[in-house]
Design a protein around this motif. Structure first.
Motif, PDB file in Angstrom:
ATOM      1  N   ASN A 268       0.830  -1.207   0.000  1.00  0.00           N
ATOM      2  CA  ASN A 268       0.000   0.000   0.000  1.00  0.00           C
ATOM      3  C   ASN A 268       0.863   1.255   0.000  1.00  0.00           C
ATOM      4  OD1 ASN A 268      -2.245  -1.609   0.106  1.00  0.00           O
ATOM      5  ND2 ASN A 268      -2.697  -1.228   2.261  1.00  0.00           N
ATOM      6  N   ALA A 269       1.904   1.257   0.809  1.00  0.00           N
ATOM      7  CA  ALA A 269       2.801   2.418   0.881  1.00  0.00           C
ATOM      8  C   ALA A 269       3.443   2.685  -0.480  1.00  0.00           C
ATOM      9  CB  ALA A 269       3.870   2.182   1.948  1.00  0.00           C
ATOM     10  N   TYR A 270       3.817   1.618  -1.168  1.00  0.00           N
ATOM     11  CA  TYR A 270       4.427   1.776  -2.494  1.00  0.00           C
ATOM     12  C   TYR A 270       3.441   2.400  -3.473  1.00  0.00           C
ATOM     13  CZ  TYR A 270       6.647   0.588  -6.921  1.00  0.00           C
ATOM     14  OH  TYR A 270       7.213   0.649  -8.177  1.00  0.00           O
ATOM     15  N   TYR A 271       2.216   1.889  -3.490  1.00  0.00           N
ATOM     16  CA  TYR A 271       1.210   2.432  -4.405  1.00  0.00           C
ATOM     17  C   TYR A 271       0.908   3.897  -4.099  1.00  0.00           C
ATOM     18  CZ  TYR A 271       0.034  -2.144  -6.404  1.00  0.00           C
ATOM     19  OH  TYR A 271       0.064  -3.343  -7.068  1.00  0.00           O
ATOM     20  N   LEU A 272       0.811   4.221  -2.810  1.00  0.00           N
ATOM     21  CA  LEU A 272       0.512   5.607  -2.436  1.00  0.00           C
ATOM     22  C   LEU A 272       1.669   6.534  -2.800  1.00  0.00           C
ATOM     23  CD1 LEU A 272      -1.191   5.017   1.025  1.00  0.00           C
ATOM     24  CD2 LEU A 272      -2.275   6.081  -0.975  1.00  0.00           C
ATOM     25  N   GLN A 273       2.886   6.068  -2.565  1.00  0.00           N
ATOM     26  CA  GLN A 273       4.055   6.895  -2.854  1.00  0.00           C
ATOM     27  C   GLN A 273       4.174   7.181  -4.345  1.00  0.00           C
ATOM     28  OE1 GLN A 273       7.753   5.167  -1.583  1.00  0.00           O
ATOM     29  NE2 GLN A 273       9.001   6.835  -2.379  1.00  0.00           N
ATOM     30  N   HIS A 274       3.858   6.205  -5.165  1.00  0.00           N
ATOM     31  CA  HIS A 274       4.002   6.366  -6.612  1.00  0.00           C
ATOM     32  C   HIS A 274       2.691   6.750  -7.287  1.00  0.00           C
ATOM     33  CE1 HIS A 274       8.153   4.868  -6.739  1.00  0.00           C
ATOM     34  NE2 HIS A 274       7.777   4.039  -5.790  1.00  0.00           N
ATOM     35  N   ARG A 275       1.685   7.048  -6.466  1.00  0.00           N
ATOM     36  CA  ARG A 275       0.412   7.562  -6.966  1.00  0.00           C
ATOM     37  C   ARG A 275      -0.188   6.663  -8.056  1.00  0.00           C
ATOM     38  NH1 ARG A 275      -0.246  12.628  -4.889  1.00  0.00           N
ATOM     39  NH2 ARG A 275       1.627  13.662  -4.112  1.00  0.00           N
ATOM     40  N   TYR A 276      -0.277   5.380  -7.739  1.00  0.00           N
ATOM     41  CA  TYR A 276      -0.839   4.434  -8.700  1.00  0.00           C
ATOM     42  C   TYR A 276      -2.363   4.445  -8.611  1.00  0.00           C
ATOM     43  CZ  TYR A 276       3.650   2.282  -9.959  1.00  0.00           C
ATOM     44  OH  TYR A 276       4.910   2.045 -10.444  1.00  0.00           O
ATOM     45  N   SER A 277      -2.956   5.616  -8.815  1.00  0.00           N
ATOM     46  CA  SER A 277      -4.405   5.724  -8.708  1.00  0.00           C
ATOM     47  C   SER A 277      -5.115   4.939  -9.810  1.00  0.00           C
ATOM     48  CB  SER A 277      -4.845   7.190  -8.767  1.00  0.00           C
ATOM     49  OG  SER A 277      -4.372   7.805  -9.951  1.00  0.00           O
ATOM     50  N   GLU A 278      -4.394   4.639 -10.886  1.00  0.00           N
ATOM     51  CA  GLU A 278      -5.013   3.847 -11.944  1.00  0.00           C
ATOM     52  C   GLU A 278      -5.104   2.376 -11.537  1.00  0.00           C
ATOM     53  OE1 GLU A 278      -0.597   3.854 -12.781  1.00  0.00           O
ATOM     54  OE2 GLU A 278      -2.131   5.255 -12.078  1.00  0.00           O
ATOM     55  N   VAL A 279      -4.362   1.979 -10.525  1.00  0.00           N
ATOM     56  CA  VAL A 279      -4.401   0.598 -10.029  1.00  0.00           C
ATOM     57  C   VAL A 279      -5.427   0.477  -8.910  1.00  0.00           C
ATOM     58  CG1 VAL A 279      -3.086  -1.284  -8.988  1.00  0.00           C
ATOM     59  CG2 VAL A 279      -1.999   0.248 -10.661  1.00  0.00           C
TER      60      VAL A 279
ATOM     61  N   GLU B  42      -8.266   6.362  -1.675  1.00  0.00           N
ATOM     62  CA  GLU B  42      -9.074   6.161  -0.468  1.00  0.00           C
ATOM     63  C   GLU B  42      -9.188   4.681  -0.105  1.00  0.00           C
ATOM     64  OE1 GLU B  42     -12.142   6.708  -3.858  1.00  0.00           O
ATOM     65  OE2 GLU B  42     -10.130   7.384  -3.312  1.00  0.00           O
ATOM     66  N   ILE B  43      -9.128   3.807  -1.101  1.00  0.00           N
ATOM     67  CA  ILE B  43      -9.166   2.368  -0.828  1.00  0.00           C
ATOM     68  C   ILE B  43      -7.869   1.927  -0.170  1.00  0.00           C
ATOM     69  CG2 ILE B  43      -9.267   0.078  -1.891  1.00  0.00           C
ATOM     70  CD1 ILE B  43     -11.177   1.214  -3.938  1.00  0.00           C
ATOM     71  N   LEU B  44      -6.753   2.456  -0.645  1.00  0.00           N
ATOM     72  CA  LEU B  44      -5.467   2.140  -0.036  1.00  0.00           C
ATOM     73  C   LEU B  44      -5.395   2.658   1.396  1.00  0.00           C
ATOM     74  CD1 LEU B  44      -3.092   2.978  -3.021  1.00  0.00           C
ATOM     75  CD2 LEU B  44      -3.627   0.698  -2.131  1.00  0.00           C
ATOM     76  N   LEU B  45      -5.915   3.857   1.625  1.00  0.00           N
ATOM     77  CA  LEU B  45      -5.888   4.431   2.968  1.00  0.00           C
ATOM     78  C   LEU B  45      -6.761   3.615   3.918  1.00  0.00           C
ATOM     79  CD1 LEU B  45      -6.089   8.223   2.057  1.00  0.00           C
ATOM     80  CD2 LEU B  45      -4.094   6.977   2.917  1.00  0.00           C
ATOM     81  N   PHE B  46      -7.920   3.187   3.430  1.00  0.00           N
ATOM     82  CA  PHE B  46      -8.777   2.350   4.273  1.00  0.00           C
ATOM     83  C   PHE B  46      -8.121   1.003   4.529  1.00  0.00           C
ATOM     84  CE2 PHE B  46     -12.227  -0.702   4.987  1.00  0.00           C
ATOM     85  CZ  PHE B  46     -12.823  -0.109   6.092  1.00  0.00           C
ATOM     86  N   SER B  47      -7.459   0.465   3.524  1.00  0.00           N
ATOM     87  CA  SER B  47      -6.748  -0.801   3.692  1.00  0.00           C
ATOM     88  C   SER B  47      -5.645  -0.674   4.739  1.00  0.00           C
ATOM     89  CB  SER B  47      -6.151  -1.258   2.356  1.00  0.00           C
ATOM     90  OG  SER B  47      -5.379  -2.431   2.517  1.00  0.00           O
ATOM     91  N   ASN B  48      -4.947   0.455   4.741  1.00  0.00           N
ATOM     92  CA  ASN B  48      -3.910   0.668   5.759  1.00  0.00           C
ATOM     93  C   ASN B  48      -4.498   0.606   7.160  1.00  0.00           C
ATOM     94  OD1 ASN B  48      -1.722   0.927   4.070  1.00  0.00           O
ATOM     95  ND2 ASN B  48      -1.794   3.161   3.992  1.00  0.00           N
ATOM     96  N   PHE B  49      -5.633   1.291   7.353  1.00  0.00           N
ATOM     97  CA  PHE B  49      -6.286   1.243   8.658  1.00  0.00           C
ATOM     98  C   PHE B  49      -6.715  -0.182   8.991  1.00  0.00           C
ATOM     99  CE2 PHE B  49     -10.464   0.948  10.721  1.00  0.00           C
ATOM    100  CZ  PHE B  49     -10.069   1.255  12.018  1.00  0.00           C
ATOM    101  N   SER B  50      -7.350  -0.861   8.058  1.00  0.00           N
ATOM    102  CA  SER B  50      -7.857  -2.204   8.317  1.00  0.00           C
ATOM    103  C   SER B  50      -6.731  -3.173   8.662  1.00  0.00           C
ATOM    104  CB  SER B  50      -8.629  -2.720   7.098  1.00  0.00           C
ATOM    105  OG  SER B  50      -9.763  -1.922   6.844  1.00  0.00           O
ATOM    106  N   GLU B  51      -5.613  -3.071   7.946  1.00  0.00           N
ATOM    107  CA  GLU B  51      -4.484  -3.961   8.225  1.00  0.00           C
ATOM    108  C   GLU B  51      -3.901  -3.686   9.609  1.00  0.00           C
ATOM    109  OE1 GLU B  51      -3.634  -6.474   6.560  1.00  0.00           O
ATOM    110  OE2 GLU B  51      -4.443  -6.150   4.548  1.00  0.00           O
TER     111      GLU B  51
ATOM    112  N   GLU C 266      -6.868   8.466  10.753  1.00  0.00           N
ATOM    113  CA  GLU C 266      -6.985   9.889  10.421  1.00  0.00           C
ATOM    114  C   GLU C 266      -6.785  10.130   8.930  1.00  0.00           C
ATOM    115  OE1 GLU C 266      -5.820  12.854  14.018  1.00  0.00           O
ATOM    116  OE2 GLU C 266      -4.161  11.828  13.023  1.00  0.00           O
ATOM    117  N   HIS C 267      -5.762   9.513   8.356  1.00  0.00           N
ATOM    118  CA  HIS C 267      -5.469   9.720   6.944  1.00  0.00           C
ATOM    119  C   HIS C 267      -6.647   9.297   6.082  1.00  0.00           C
ATOM    120  CE1 HIS C 267      -0.886   9.468   7.864  1.00  0.00           C
ATOM    121  NE2 HIS C 267      -1.374  10.678   8.055  1.00  0.00           N
TER     122      HIS C 267
END
Length: 257
Positions: free
Chosen positions: A32-43, A47-56, A86-87
Motif C-alpha cells: 500500500n505504501a508503495y502504491y501511495l508513494q508512486h500515486r498508482y491511482s489507476e491501479v 481512499e481504498i489504499l488508505l482504508f486498507s492501511n487502517f484495516s491492516e 486519520e489519513h
C-alpha cells in the motif's frame, strides 16, 4: 520467536497461523505504501489504499496481542493505527463506517477506545482518536469510554446502538459500586454469544480461518480498569485480555511458563 511461542495468548489456532497472518498484514502495508508513494491511482483508488492501511493495522493490533507480542510494542504501534485512521477519514471520499448500522464496524470503535485507555496512550493521541471516530451522541458505551480520559466530554445519551450485546455493560457502568463486579462478569459471560458479526466463529467457518485475529472483549478490561474493580475473577474468564489489563493496572506480567 521462542518467547512469543511460549506466550501465545489466544488458545485457538497455532503460532504458525498467527505468524503467517502477521506477515501477510505487514506485506500488504508495504505494498500500500508503495502504491501511495508512486500515486498508482489507476491501479487502486487512494481512499481504498488508505482504508486498507487502517484495516491492516487494526487487524494487526489483535493478531499481535493474540500471538503474544509485548504490550509496549503494541503500544508503540498504536499511534500508527490512529494515524492511518486519520489519513483515511480526512480523505474527501471517506465514509463514516463506524456508524453504518453494522456491529462489526461499531465494535472497531469500541475496541480502539478501550485499547487506548488500557495502553495509557498519550492524551493528544486519545483526543485525536476520539475526534476521528466521531462518537458524540451516537452511543452510551462509546461516550462513556471517551469520558474516562476526557471528563469534559460526559455521555450525552443513554441509547445503545447494539443493546443485545451492550445492555449488560451499560447496567454495570451505571450500577452502584458494590454491584459493578457482578454485573461486569455477567456481561463478559454472555458477550460472545450475543454478537452478530461477520467474524463470529470465523476460525471454524473458514477452512483457512482467514480473518481470524482472536476473540477479545477489550471493553470488559477497560471497564474494570476505569471503574477500579478487582478483576481477579474476570482474569479467569474466556475473552478477557488479562495481560493488557495487567498493563493498565500496572501489575507485573506473570513469568513465561
Amino acid at each position: 520467536m521462542n518467547e512469543l511461542a511460549k506466550n501465545k495468548r489466544e488458545p485457538l489456532l497455532t503460532e504458525d497461523f498467527f505468524d503467517e497472518e502477521i506477515s501477510i498484514g505487514r506485506e500488504n502495508l508495504t505494498q500500500n505504501a508503495y502504491y501511495l508513494q508512486h500515486r498508482y491511482s489507476e491501479v487502486v483508488k487512494p481512499e481504498i489504499l488508505l482504508f486498507s492501511n487502517f484495516s491492516e493495522r487494526y487487524a494487526l493490533l489483535s493478531l499481535e496481542y493474540s500471538r503474544g507480542q509485548h504490550i509496549e510494542t503494541i503500544r508503540g504501534e498504536f499511534v500508527d493505527l490512529v494515524n492511518s485512521l486519520e489519513h483515511y477519514k480526512h480523505h474527501p471520499a471517506a465514509e463514516n463506517f463506524f456508524f453504518n448500522g453494522e456491529q462489526d464496524e461499531y465494535m472497531q470503535a469500541v475496541t480502539l477506545l478501550s485499547v487506548a485507555l488500557l495502553l495509557h496512550v498519550e492524551a493528544d493521541v486519545f483526543r485525536r482518536l476520539t475526534d476521528v471516530i466521531g462518537a458524540a451522541g451516537q452511543d452510551y458505551v462509546l461516550e462513556w469510554l471517551v469520558s474516562r480520559r476526557l471528563p469534559e466530554r460526559p455521555p450525552t445519551t443513554t441509547k445503545l446502538l447494539f443493546p443485545k450485546t451492550y445492555a449488560r455493560l451499560r447496567d454495570a457502568l451505571q450500577a452502584p459500586p458494590d454491584l459493578q463486579p457482578q454485573l461486569l462478569r455477567s456481561f463478559l459471560a454472555g458477550w460472545y454469544e450475543s454478537l452478530n458479526t461477520v467474524w463470529y466463529n470465523i476460525h471454524a467457518h473458514r477452512p483457512d480461518a482467514a480473518g481470524f485475529t482472536g476473540y477479545w472483549c477489550w471493553e470488559a478490561a477497560a471497564a474494570a480498569y476505569c471503574l477500579g474493580l478487582d478483576d481477579t475473577e474476570l482474569q479467569t474468564m474466556r475473552y478477557y485480555p488479562k495481560d493488557l489489563a495487567d498493563y493498565a493496572f500496572g501489575r507485573k506480567p506473570a513469568p513465561v511458563a
